[in-house]
Design an enzyme around this catalytic site. Structure first.
Site, PDB file in Angstrom:
ATOM      1  N   PHE A  44       0.812  -1.237   0.000  1.00 37.30           N
ATOM      2  CA  PHE A  44       0.000   0.000   0.000  1.00 37.30           C
ATOM      3  C   PHE A  44       0.837   1.274   0.000  1.00 37.30           C
ATOM      4  O   PHE A  44       0.345   2.340  -0.338  1.00 37.30           O
ATOM      5  CB  PHE A  44      -0.935   0.012   1.223  1.00 37.30           C
ATOM      6  N   LYS A  68      -1.406  -7.297  -9.052  1.00 36.15           N
ATOM      7  CA  LYS A  68      -2.370  -7.288  -7.937  1.00 36.15           C
ATOM      8  C   LYS A  68      -2.003  -6.125  -7.018  1.00 36.15           C
ATOM      9  O   LYS A  68      -1.056  -6.208  -6.241  1.00 36.15           O
ATOM     10  CB  LYS A  68      -2.351  -8.588  -7.138  1.00 36.15           C
ATOM     11  N   GLU A  96      -5.156  -3.978  -1.760  1.00 37.27           N
ATOM     12  CA  GLU A  96      -6.594  -3.682  -1.656  1.00 37.27           C
ATOM     13  C   GLU A  96      -6.836  -2.386  -0.879  1.00 37.27           C
ATOM     14  O   GLU A  96      -7.930  -1.834  -0.896  1.00 37.27           O
ATOM     15  CB  GLU A  96      -7.352  -4.866  -1.020  1.00 37.27           C
ATOM     16  N   SER A 118       5.413  -6.943   3.388  1.00 38.55           N
ATOM     17  CA  SER A 118       6.019  -7.251   4.691  1.00 38.55           C
ATOM     18  C   SER A 118       6.807  -8.561   4.622  1.00 38.55           C
ATOM     19  O   SER A 118       6.556  -9.406   3.754  1.00 38.55           O
ATOM     20  CB  SER A 118       4.909  -7.375   5.732  1.00 38.55           C
ATOM     21  N   CYS A 161       9.912   1.516   3.332  1.00 36.51           N
ATOM     22  CA  CYS A 161      10.822   0.423   3.714  1.00 36.51           C
ATOM     23  C   CYS A 161      12.251   0.948   3.842  1.00 36.51           C
ATOM     24  O   CYS A 161      13.126   0.234   4.304  1.00 36.51           O
ATOM     25  CB  CYS A 161      10.754  -0.694   2.694  1.00 36.51           C
ATOM     26  N   GLU A 203       9.824  -3.651  12.895  1.00 39.84           N
ATOM     27  CA  GLU A 203       9.436  -2.589  11.958  1.00 39.84           C
ATOM     28  C   GLU A 203       8.192  -1.904  12.516  1.00 39.84           C
ATOM     29  O   GLU A 203       7.165  -2.552  12.729  1.00 39.84           O
ATOM     30  CB  GLU A 203       9.134  -3.193  10.588  1.00 39.84           C
TER      31      GLU A 203
END
Ligand code: NAD
Length: 485
Positions: free
Chosen positions: A150, A174, A177, A227, A282, A376
């Site tokens: 995301f 993909k 969402e 992740s 990240c 994280e």
């Protein structure tokens, strides 16, 4: 609902979700209901793979010089639409308009790299014996998939789309969402740029669809960014099904700060790195190791952090769960004895009660065993640990299971060289808070920040998106001898 319900993009057309279950898409900035995203399953994926497979026959046979023409036109469209795209990204992801703008600029740079592929993929040819030639050429793999997170709704898809397609593959993307809207605009622009139907397809969905992608027999390679927990799952599942896979995971990036570092520049860099995109990068600075007495720099870091204002120069975090998770990390650290020097908990933005904001947070006297030091956080939080020596600081960095980035702040070449050599991370910075290599250098971490061989962008990605064909040719019947028979 501000935008129409989202549809899949298959074979160059928008396909109605047709009764599929949907999830609401809300803006993290203020909670506005933006749209609804369908949770597609096997039959939508089958359709997309079939469309990609059909397109592959002709797309892979065009020359790379022809294919990159689409991306020259696409790059111009990105430039033309940068303002519109930036506001859409900001709306669905919550980052500031400026950060979203920079995301499109980076997407343009990634597209430019794809345009420069022809001279980089020329094969090799050598006359290995009189009249005998060996040559190599890079050939597309087929239908490939890209599963994205995301936090960069446009830039991370650009890590894979331009290179994979320019190299002759056809793709099923993909999107996350949580941020499905931006990728739909990208599909429209790719179509407008002249990309043939089926070369690029989008299927929207969640974890179930990601698993189906790993299982689909028509998909040859899977690229994943997200992740570490999910990266491990995707890497195992895709390679179990004998697919090529590159899965980038999460991160815990360390900044090692020495007393001789330039105070102002270091503080600004560190705060920009930890708070940019609300810490949802990240490559964000997350753990800082203060070596010796650098109280003057920490004081300046706090001053800089207080200039970061939610709703002004700090965007929202993605959702309520993220806000709660980040704030819990801060509270737990406080309970364990760390000092909260700048506290971003309970941040609110006037007029946006439905938004999810966490202010920039500086935590000092963190111990290496605490969760804020090891895990994280993915929020605008910097955890400061203190050591006496550079060796102790390096031991902390080396103990992290992750390995995306590490940076050192110093004016001393010897210390910088030590960190470059010893840090266990794929991307190293010297006086740089976010050491992302720019094109044509490639992006990729080490350890649990990346599973699979090679990097995701730049020259390194060529290997992932192609296979090498080796041809031996004999042109000397007059010699009367066979070759290697
Ligand atoms: P995520 O792992 O939750 O989701 C990534 C993708 O995987 C999404 O498309 C999602 O739908 C899908 N997914 C989620 N759960 C799944 C499951 N159980 N099984 C299969 N698929 C699943 O990541 P996110 O929250 O969207 O993004 C943030 C994470 O991504 C952070 O950890 C961040 O560090 C990482 N990230 C890493 C890089 C990198 O270059 N290493 C770059 C960007 C983001």
């Amino acid at each position: 609902m501000k935008y129409p319900e989202i549809r899949n993009f298959i074979g160059g057309e928008w396909i109605d979700a047709g009764g599929l279950k949907t999830l609401p898409v809300n803006s993290p900035l203020d909670g506005t209901l933006l749209s609804a995203v369908p949770l597609s399953g096997n039959s939508e994926l089958d359709m997309a793979v079939a469309a990609a497979n059909k397109a592959f026959t002709s797309w892979s046979r065009t020359s790379v010089k022809e294919r990159v023409q689409v991306f020259f036109r696409y790059k111009q469209l990105l430039e033309k639409k940068i303002t519109e795209l930036s506001s859409l990204i900001s709306e669905e992801n919550g980052k500031t308009n400026g950060e979203a703008y920079a995301e499109i600029e980076k997407s343009i740079e990634l597209t430019e790299f794809a345009c420069s592929l022809p001279p980089l993929i020329t094969g090799e040819l050598l006359e290995v014996s009189r009249g005998i030639e060996c040559r190599t050429e890079r050939v597309a793999i087929g239908v490939v998939a890209s599963i994205v997170p995301f936090n960069f709704p446009a830039m991370v898809p650009h890590w894979t789309i331009p290179n994979a397609l320019a190299l002759g593959n056809c793709m099923v993307l993909k999107p996350s969402e949580k941020v499905p809207l931006s990728s739909c605009r990208l599909a429209e622009l790719l179509k407008e740029a002249g990309l043939p139907p089926g070369v690029f397809n989008i299927v929207h969905g969640d974890a179930e669809l990601a698993a189906a992608i790993c299982d689909h027999p028509g998909i040859k390679a899977v690229s994943f960014v997200g992740s570490t927990r999910v990266a491990k799952f995707i890497y195992r599942r895709a390679t179990h099904n004998f697919k090529r896979c590159l899965a980038l995971g999460g991160a815990k990036n360390h900044l090692l700060v020495l007393p001789d570092a330039n105070t102002g520049m270091t503080a600004q860099n560190i705060v920009a790195s930890m708070s940019g995109c609300a810490g949802q990068r990240c490559m964000a600075a997350s753990a800082m190791v203060a070596i010796g007495n650098i109280d003057h720099i920490i004081q300046r870091i706090c001053e800089e952090a207080r200039k970061i204002i939610p709703g002004k120069n700090l965007g929202a975090v993605i959702n309520k769960a993220a806000k709660e998770r980040i704030e819990k990390y801060i509270t737990d650290a406080e309970k364990e004895g760390a000092s909260i020097l700048v506290d971003g908990r309970h941040a609110e933005v006037e007029g946006k009660p439905g938004g999810f904001y966490v202010g920039a947070t500086v935590i000092d006297h963190v111990q290496p065993h605490m969760a804020v030091a090891r895990e994280e956080i993915f929020g605008p939080v910097i955890s400061i640990m203190r050591t006496e020596t550079l060796e102790e600081a390096m031991a902390i960095e080396n103990a992290s299971p992750y390995g995306n980035a590490a940076s050192v702040f110093t004016e001393h070449g010897g210390y910088a060289k030590y960190v470059i050599e010893k840090a266990s991370a794929g991307m190293i910075g010297v006086n740089v808070g976010v050491p992302v290599p720019r094109e044509p250098f490639s992006f990729g971490g080490w350890n649990e920040s990346r599973f699979g061989a090679g990097d995701i962008t730049g020259k390194s990605s060529i290997e992932f998106w192609t296979q090498l064909k080796k041809t031996t040719v004999k042109w000397n019947p007059e010699s009367g001898v066979n070759w290697m028979s």
